[in-house]
Design an enzyme around this catalytic site. Sequence first.
Site, mmCIF file in Angstrom:
data_model
loop_
_atom_site.group_PDB
_atom_site.id
_atom_site.type_symbol
_atom_site.label_atom_id
_atom_site.label_comp_id
_atom_site.label_asym_id
_atom_site.label_seq_id
_atom_site.Cartn_x
_atom_site.Cartn_y
_atom_site.Cartn_z
ATOM 1 N N ASP A 65 25.074 -116.185 -31.282
ATOM 2 C CA ASP A 65 26.235 -114.566 -30.779
ATOM 3 C C ASP A 65 25.813 -114.179 -32.112
ATOM 4 O O ASP A 65 24.737 -114.603 -33.426
ATOM 5 C CB ASP A 65 27.672 -115.397 -31.566
ATOM 6 C CG ASP A 65 28.394 -116.075 -30.343
ATOM 7 O OD1 ASP A 65 27.968 -116.038 -29.792
ATOM 8 O OD2 ASP A 65 29.644 -116.188 -30.831
ATOM 9 N N HIS A 103 25.222 -119.701 -34.126
ATOM 10 C CA HIS A 103 25.295 -117.048 -34.483
ATOM 11 C C HIS A 103 23.868 -117.700 -34.981
ATOM 12 O O HIS A 103 22.631 -118.214 -34.875
ATOM 13 C CB HIS A 103 25.648 -116.960 -35.715
ATOM 14 C CG HIS A 103 27.198 -116.982 -35.487
ATOM 15 N ND1 HIS A 103 27.146 -118.442 -35.855
ATOM 16 C CD2 HIS A 103 27.769 -115.743 -35.085
ATOM 17 C CE1 HIS A 103 29.289 -117.850 -35.549
ATOM 18 N NE2 HIS A 103 28.776 -117.007 -34.989
HETATM 19 ZN ZN LIG Z 1 30.204 -112.936 -33.857
#
Ligand SMILES: [Zn+2]
Length: 348
Positions: free
Chosen positions: A163, A308
């Site tokens: 992400d 992430h």
């Molecule tokens: Zn995020």
Amino acid sequence: MSERAPSRFAGVAWTGEGYQVEVLDGAGHRVVGPSGWAAGRVPELIAWLRELSGGQGLAVVLDSTNGLLDGPLTAAGLDVYRADPWLLPPRPRFGSVPAERLARTPLGSLARVTAEGGSLTGRAEEYHEAVRRGAPIQAAMTAAGRCFEHGPRDTPKVALTFDDGPDPVHTGEVLAILARYGARATFFCVGHHVAALPDEVRRIADAGHELGNHSWSHPFLPDLTPEQLVEQLDRTTEAVARVTGEAPTRFRPPYGGLSPEVLATLADHPSELTMFDVDSRDWTRPGPERIAANVLGGVRPGSVVLMHEGAGDRGQTVRALPSIIEGLLERGLEPVTVGELPAPRPDH
Ligand SMILES: [Zn+2]
């Protein structure tokens, strides 16, 4: 972080193109002229703010729909404050309130954002309450096939998801590691970074990975009106489609901030809500070994793993990735995109 009470106030607003900044002194006078920064120039923006803070004490003020900057800003040692919606006039359908308005918000009413507390520092209770109220609706959507959390448990496949990108450094590193193992993954990108780094988006698509939508500015979704939420989704979809020629079909909500109101809007939107069942907790930066252990300790056939690659220093995630992929392969689990996981069956 400086202990001195700030005597300068930098409001940072986001727009479709990047960031607008106004720096005022305690009397409300401009310290420098207003400036605009393209979304790809965050490192320069940070260096400039650090210079302005030198010896003076500078408060950087963001609003709650700007979730991409507080990580890099706090990591750089800047003092970051968040202005929540009840302190601000209505914002436009797309973009935050003007930078000057943010710089003029009384400091005592602002929430101090810490690196440890993350973007929603001070709003944990409110966050958990929103998610708790939304949980039964989300469960019903999952049962009805309108929300994807994981694939069937008898599928020897796992979806790794990244992400908050793309990122000028970490996207290339993640892609190189995935390529080394012939692994595919899904990248939930933010529109702000897509517009700033189209070449990175193209590299992701060209390597056969899946692109997903993670909103434009990484807002706390319950703070948005339905119109603002739809605008965040549609603009990001368009930005990705402009680069790759293909519109992403999946949406992952920032912070998993799914209140009943947010879910009602998402239920009417064509994007498929895509969550995860394994959280690497890489954003807490617990060390690469811990990140790998979190993933390999929680993963099962059909799992979707949250990691992430953007909006901060994701070096630990990058260093954990080879052990994660090797651990999956040792168990006969193939790393694939979310789209390559079969839909779960109702009895799973
Ligand atoms: Zn995020």
